[in-house]
Design an enzyme around this catalytic site. Structure first.
Site, PDB file in Angstrom:
ATOM      1  N   ASP A   1     -10.249  -3.535  -5.121  1.00 37.04           N
ATOM      2  CA  ASP A   1      -9.423  -2.528  -4.463  1.00 37.04           C
ATOM      3  C   ASP A   1      -9.392  -1.304  -5.355  1.00 37.04           C
ATOM      4  OD1 ASP A   1      -7.506  -0.994  -3.182  1.00 37.04           O
ATOM      5  OD2 ASP A   1      -5.886  -2.470  -3.361  1.00 37.04           O
TER       6      ASP A   1
ATOM      7  N   SER B   1       0.831  -1.202   0.000  1.00 33.80           N
ATOM      8  CA  SER B   1       0.000   0.000   0.000  1.00 33.80           C
ATOM      9  C   SER B   1       0.872   1.261   0.000  1.00 33.80           C
ATOM     10  CB  SER B   1      -0.968  -0.043   1.182  1.00 33.80           C
ATOM     11  OG  SER B   1      -1.964   0.951   1.077  1.00 33.80           O
TER      12      SER B   1
ATOM     13  N   HIS C   1      -8.383  -4.647  -0.621  1.00 35.42           N
ATOM     14  CA  HIS C   1      -7.151  -3.979  -0.190  1.00 35.42           C
ATOM     15  C   HIS C   1      -6.753  -4.439   1.217  1.00 35.42           C
ATOM     16  CE1 HIS C   1      -4.186  -0.755  -0.337  1.00 35.42           C
ATOM     17  NE2 HIS C   1      -4.442  -0.548   0.946  1.00 35.42           N
TER      18      HIS C   1
END
Length: 304
Positions: A245, A155, A275
């Protein structure tokens, strides 16, 4: 004739979880950080045994070093996610343990400074310092082979790792590979859309960007928008994404841009997932599988 599209499919392990994602409350950020760390055993499990684990001082940057074996080992510098505002050594301990065990490389988890207390470029500067430490005499005392270096992150940590890879190239530091889990790439949010699925929501992503890169900073700088830099000569890259996501389009576009620039680039998408799944090893079967893919990619390029 247009072919009918199959209905969106959520993995049963995703459907079993309530969507508890709420707008970020800056007044409760410290509480949120504690909860993420405290909930890690339930979300990720206790973590696999690793030969040796030690907290280290990487030239002033706190880190945790995972050594899966004796002897001189290659190094993966791991940069944790959490929107640049959350996460740390505790939240990603099980993931880093597994990555070390599967790859055969030492893993250095970097506890970089968080926003909003420390906005850009503090986090990137900390990652650079940790990378420099890996090649220092101090790191050699831990039997680390700084000449066999790779980067990884998830991320926002994937964003910082991608930035670091280009900065390493420009600073003359050889990086053999990078493995990025659903990296943040584009601050414009042009492809985010909205989602009702559990996981990252666009308003929270916008808030994270705004506190990480405050108004007045040029967001087109490649240290902020990695895809806008010169991508030639970057290390072989694996990008892992999740089907549901909002960051998947930008992450996969980045993988495609790397390939167009002549970089060895491979993208895998986990079907039915959302995610943040890779860190949640106790929740999602796909998490360990994704780590295995990343570990294999890193080991192949770090060997020899």
């Amino acid at each position: 004739m247009t072919r009918p599209q199959p209905p969106a499919w959520l993995h049963p392990q995703v459907r079993a979880l309530p969507d508890t994602t709420a707008p970020i409350d800056p007044r409760r950020l410290d509480e949120q950080r504690r909860l993420v760390a405290d909930n890690t055993p339930a979300e990720a499990g206790p973590g696999v045994p690793v030969h040796h684990v030690a907290d280290v001082d990487a030239d002033g940057v706190p880190g945790r070093l995972y050594r899966p074996a004796e002897g001189r080992l290659p190094v993966v510098v791991y940069v944790h996610g959490g929107g640049w505002v959350d996460g740390g050594l505790a939240s990603h301990d099980p993931l880093c343990r597994l990555l070390a065990a599967r790859s055969g490389a030492a893993v250095l988890s970097v506890d970089y400074r968080l926003a909003p207390e420390n906005p850009w470029p503090a986090a990137s500067d900390d990652v650079d310092r940790a990378i420099d430490w890996v090649g220092s005499a101090a790191a050699a005392e831990h039997s680390l082979d700084g000449g066999r270096l790779a980067l990884s992150g998830d991320s926002s940590g994937g964003h910082l790792a991608a930035v670091a890879a280009r900065r390493c190239r420009d600073r003359g530091i050889a990086v053999r590979a990078q493995a990025l889990f659903y990296p943040v790439i584009d601050p414009t949010g042009a492809t985010w859309g909205e989602t009702v699925n559990p996981g990252l929501k666009a308003p929270n992503m916008r808030w994270c960007w705004d506190v990480f890169v405050p108004p007045g900073v040029d967001r087109t700088h490649p240290d902020i928008s990695p895809a806008l830099g010169d991508l030639r000569g970057l290390p072989p890259t694996l990008v892992v994404t999740a089907e549901h996501d909002i960051l998947t389009p930008e992450a996969e576009s980045y993988a495609a841009a790397l390939a167009e620039a002549g970089v060895s680039s491979v993208a895998f998408r986990a079907q039915g997932l959302v995610h943040g799944f890779v860190r949640r090893l106790a929740r999602f079967d796909a998490a360990a599988a994704a780590v295995d893919v990343a570990a294999g990619h890193l080991a192949r390029h770090l060997g020899g």
